[in-house]
Every structure is written in C-alpha cells, then in structure tokens.
Design an enzyme around this catalytic site. Structure first.
Site: not given
Length: 329
Positions: A18, A97, A133, A157, A179
């Site tokens: 990440d 993203e 994303k 996400t 998350f």
C-alpha cells in the site's frame, strides 16, 4: 530456519504493498500494489521521482493542455507513470484511483477510468494488470458495474460496511478494499476507549463479516483488507483473499517471528450461514448507509481527504512549474 511472520502470511494471503514508494515495493516484492491520491502526493515529493513529474508535465503540455486543465492532466499522467514504474517491479496488478471529486458522478467516473486506461495502453500496459480504484458510493459502484461489464477490472475503496459490500457484489466488481484502521479509529473515538483486543477489534470484525458473506454466497469478488494500524490487525485477517499493507508494517512483520495461523477460510465461512444474498436497490443502499453513522461519516471524510490530497498535489505542481503566475497573467 524460522520464517518471519511476513513469510508465513504470504503462504496464506496475497500481500499487496500500500504505497507509491518504488524503493519500498522493490524491497518487499509484493505480488500487487495499491496507490491513492495521498500516496501519489507523497511520492511526488520524493526527489527520485522528479523526472517522472517533469515527463508527465511536458507530456500534458505537448497534448495542448493549458492552465487548470494542464495541472489536472499532469496529475493523471503522473499517477499512471507511477503505476507503470510499479508494474516493472511487481508481477501482478496495480490499483490506480479515479479523481475522488467524481465519486458521486457515475458517467464522469466511467469517462475518467477510460482516460486512465488509455494512458496505460499508450505505455504498453495490458489492461488486465490495472485495477481502476473507485470510492464505494452508490454512483461509484454503478460506474464499476458498467466498467466490469466491459471487461475493465475495478477495486472499490473507502468501504466500511456490509451494505457497500453487498452492492459491490451485485455489481460483480473484481475486488473490494474494506478499511480496517479507519473503522477502529472511529469506534475508539465514539466509545472513548484506547484499544480493543484483536478478537473484538471492530475493523477486523467488519472485514470478517464481509468475507463470510461473500464466501457463503459464492461471490467471486475478492476481499482485500486495507488501512491497518498494527501488525496485530493484519495477522487477525490472515487467510483473507488479499491484504494491502504499508511499508512500515511490512517491515515490522518481517522482523516478527511469531507463529501465524489462518483466521479466515472458505470452509469456516460456509459453516456459519449468517447472511443471504439479496440485490440492493439504490434506496435501500442509501438508507442502510445513512443508518450506519460510522460508514456514512467515514465514506464522506475519505472522499474529502482524497480530494484534499489531489489539491495538495495540484498546488505542488503549480509551484514547481510556475503555473500560478502563468494563470494570473
């Protein structure tokens, strides 16, 4: 020879880095990597990436972009260029993203996703190595549904609740990123506690619930736990399809030699038939989201945070290339 916790974990779960830090990715050699606007902004401030930034800027300029559009195009090109560099290191996929400002606009999200893929194609990258994303708003999930139907793989996400996971299953998205750490942070503040034992950690429990739901209902979407605060949280989800972990926690796992055991298995999930799959309507999704204060607040704050990070990168680029003076003129 005793294996590190990281090496043991890799036998149970696909580990994803990440980060946008190319050196860290080179060090830990994950299968995949994920980025987001905050990580891209951090990477852009590293001196070793200066050449990438300049290349992105001059490419955008050569395409005829000017002023504000020049900055936005530069950010998109830089984001993709970092993804290309990451793909030179990892064997699998990179998540890239879409601008979080588009999170509540289905058509704009679809358009931006295709722009990013066109850039990757221009650099000779196979579409199957890219995960687009997108924030797990209703509009974002519907954009992903369209993209997936066209063979474009998506990573949803900013996911904090089962209702979002159900909608992603309905949309047949490739992967979701629930998350963990942000959920823990929210509950610690809301319940005024300093910590939870790992078996009661609300972020870990949320991902377990989603994982069980998917396996019980034979949902093909992959579950990738994200946003970790400790290696205990990471190991608490050993066995999850994928886990995306920051370089500092990967380093801690590499130095830890405890025995790692699987906490999630398909067989265990099927032994607890808790939830039946049912397609959510937009009204049901939004009702469930608004009823879940934690998910509602964290989704919006997450979108806002990514927008702010992109704005910070925009400011950095303007200052770096003297664009503020150019725009004023």
């Amino acid at each position: 020879m005793t294996l590190s916790a990281l090496d043991q974990l890799k036998t149970l779960t696909t580990i994803v880095a990440d980060t946008g830090d190319l050196q860290a990715i080179q060090q830990f050699r994950p299968l995949d990597a994920t980025t987001n606007p905050s990580l891209i902004t951090a990477a852009a401030q590293q001196p070793e990436n200066r050449e990438l930034i300049e290349d992105a800027y001059f490419q955008a300029r050569s395409e005829g972009y000017e002023t504000d559009l020049l900055v936005e195009r530069t950010i998109d090109i830089l984001t993709v260029k970092l993804g290309v560099e990451i793909l030179k290191i990892v064997e699998g996929r990179v998540s890239t993203e879409v601008d979080a400002a588009l999170s509540y606009d289905t058509e704009a999200t679809i358009s931006k996703a295709k722009e990013l893929l066109a850039l990757y194609k221009g650099y000779g990258i196979d579409q199957n190595r890219i995960l687009i994303k997108i924030a797990s708003t209703w509009e974002g999930i519907q954009a992903a549904k369209v993209l997936e139907a066209e063979g474009i793989h998506c990573n949803l996400t900013l996911l904090f609740g089962l209702h979002q996971a159900k909608a992603c299953a309905d949309a047949k998205v490739t992967l979701i990123s629930p998350f963990v750490g942000r959920i823990l942070d929210w509950y610690k503040k809301a319940e005024k506690v300093n910590s939870y034992p790992i078996e009661k950690d609300p972020g870990v429990l949320s991902v377990k619930q989603i994982y069980h739901f998917y396996k019980q209902n034979d949902v093909k979407t992959e579950v990738m736990g994200a946003s970790f605060r400790s290696i205990e949280q990471v190991l608490g989800l050993a066995g999850c399809d994928l886990l995306t972990v920051s370089p500092n926690l990967l380093a801690d796992l590499e130095k830890d030699f405890r025995t790692v055991t699987s906490q999630l298995t398909t067989e265990h999930a099927h032994s607890h038939q808790d939830h039946r799959c049912a397609v959510l309507t937009e009204a049901e999704f939004k009702h469930d989201l608004e009823a879940d204060l934690m998910a509602f607040q964290l989704l919006q704050s997450g979108v806002d945070g990514f927008i702010k990070a992109r704005e910070q990168l925009s400011t950095l680029l303007r200052q770096s290339f003297g664009l503020d003076a150019e725009i004023k003129a």
